[in-house]
Design a protein around this motif. Structure first.
Motif, PDB file in Angstrom:
ATOM      1  N   ALA A   1       0.894  -1.178  -0.021  1.00  0.00           N
ATOM      2  CA  ALA A   1       0.164   0.176  -0.074  1.00  0.00           C
ATOM      3  C   ALA A   1       0.614   1.382  -0.077  1.00  0.00           C
ATOM      4  O   ALA A   1       0.613   2.135  -0.764  1.00  0.00           O
ATOM      5  N   GLN A   2       1.795   1.312   0.935  1.00  0.00           N
ATOM      6  CA  GLN A   2       2.583   2.551   0.820  1.00  0.00           C
ATOM      7  C   GLN A   2       3.644   2.457  -0.487  1.00  0.00           C
ATOM      8  O   GLN A   2       3.726   3.717  -1.106  1.00  0.00           O
TER       9      GLN A   2
ATOM     10  N   LEU B   1      -4.110  11.455  -2.599  1.00  0.00           N
ATOM     11  CA  LEU B   1      -4.105  11.935  -0.913  1.00  0.00           C
ATOM     12  C   LEU B   1      -5.293  11.060  -0.392  1.00  0.00           C
ATOM     13  O   LEU B   1      -5.101  10.693   0.683  1.00  0.00           O
ATOM     14  N   SER B   2      -6.456  11.260  -0.981  1.00  0.00           N
ATOM     15  CA  SER B   2      -7.589  10.609  -0.740  1.00  0.00           C
ATOM     16  C   SER B   2      -7.150   8.661  -0.518  1.00  0.00           C
ATOM     17  O   SER B   2      -7.514   8.313   0.429  1.00  0.00           O
ATOM     18  N   LEU B   3      -6.609   8.280  -1.488  1.00  0.00           N
ATOM     19  CA  LEU B   3      -6.006   6.836  -1.341  1.00  0.00           C
ATOM     20  C   LEU B   3      -5.093   6.664  -0.393  1.00  0.00           C
ATOM     21  O   LEU B   3      -5.220   5.648   0.414  1.00  0.00           O
ATOM     22  N   LYS B   4      -4.186   7.490  -0.067  1.00  0.00           N
ATOM     23  CA  LYS B   4      -3.228   7.547   1.258  1.00  0.00           C
ATOM     24  C   LYS B   4      -4.035   7.518   2.412  1.00  0.00           C
ATOM     25  O   LYS B   4      -3.797   6.574   3.102  1.00  0.00           O
ATOM     26  N   GLU B   5      -4.828   8.410   2.750  1.00  0.00           N
ATOM     27  CA  GLU B   5      -5.681   8.415   3.936  1.00  0.00           C
ATOM     28  C   GLU B   5      -6.558   7.043   4.050  1.00  0.00           C
ATOM     29  O   GLU B   5      -6.680   6.645   5.150  1.00  0.00           O
ATOM     30  N   THR B   6      -7.206   6.615   2.849  1.00  0.00           N
ATOM     31  CA  THR B   6      -7.984   5.419   3.105  1.00  0.00           C
ATOM     32  C   THR B   6      -7.053   4.216   3.358  1.00  0.00           C
ATOM     33  O   THR B   6      -7.732   3.320   4.251  1.00  0.00           O
TER      34      THR B   6
ATOM     35  N   ASN C   1      -4.270   4.109   4.992  1.00  0.00           N
ATOM     36  CA  ASN C   1      -3.910   4.280   6.533  1.00  0.00           C
ATOM     37  C   ASN C   1      -5.062   4.088   7.269  1.00  0.00           C
ATOM     38  O   ASN C   1      -4.568   2.921   8.330  1.00  0.00           O
ATOM     39  N   THR C   2      -6.045   4.212   6.855  1.00  0.00           N
ATOM     40  CA  THR C   2      -7.205   3.850   7.773  1.00  0.00           C
ATOM     41  C   THR C   2      -7.513   2.444   7.944  1.00  0.00           C
ATOM     42  O   THR C   2      -7.438   1.748   8.651  1.00  0.00           O
ATOM     43  N   PHE C   3      -7.509   1.830   6.548  1.00  0.00           N
ATOM     44  CA  PHE C   3      -7.659   0.494   6.483  1.00  0.00           C
ATOM     45  C   PHE C   3      -6.631  -0.220   7.200  1.00  0.00           C
ATOM     46  O   PHE C   3      -6.948  -1.521   7.958  1.00  0.00           O
ATOM     47  N   VAL C   4      -5.204  -0.033   7.265  1.00  0.00           N
ATOM     48  CA  VAL C   4      -4.386  -0.638   7.659  1.00  0.00           C
ATOM     49  C   VAL C   4      -4.286  -0.564   9.079  1.00  0.00           C
ATOM     50  O   VAL C   4      -4.241  -1.583  10.041  1.00  0.00           O
ATOM     51  N   ALA C   5      -4.819   0.675   9.845  1.00  0.00           N
ATOM     52  CA  ALA C   5      -4.920   0.774  11.329  1.00  0.00           C
ATOM     53  C   ALA C   5      -6.084   0.073  11.637  1.00  0.00           C
ATOM     54  O   ALA C   5      -5.779  -0.669  12.944  1.00  0.00           O
ATOM     55  N   LEU C   6      -6.891  -0.188  10.981  1.00  0.00           N
ATOM     56  CA  LEU C   6      -8.224  -0.905  11.454  1.00  0.00           C
ATOM     57  C   LEU C   6      -7.974  -2.627  11.366  1.00  0.00           C
ATOM     58  O   LEU C   6      -8.366  -3.108  12.238  1.00  0.00           O
TER      59      LEU C   6
END
Length: 63
Positions: free
Chosen positions: A13-14, A47-52, A54-59
């Motif tokens: 993802a990164q 930028l939206s992809l990045k935030e999405t 990041n949220t997915f990985v955190a969850l």
């Protein structure tokens, strides 16, 4: 999903986010004029992809 799978997903993802942001940066940096609406939308999408992601990985890590 095992911890190893999450780490592998996060690394991929990164890489995807890095490539998307690099492509936007190159397109915007090459232009002498302000970015077109399409270029601005591409950057916003990156930028939206990045935030999405990041949220997915955190969850995934939390659960």
């Amino acid at each position: 999903m095992s911890r190893l799978d999450v780490q592998e997903f996060e690394a991929k993802a990164q890489k995807l986010v890095s490539q998307a942001l690099s492509m936007c940066e190159l397109k915007v940096a090459k232009g002498a004029a302000p970015p077109s609406p399409r270029e601005a939308a591409l950057c916003a999408a990156a930028l939206s992809l990045k935030e999405t992601l990041n949220t997915f990985v955190a969850l995934m890590k939390a659960g």
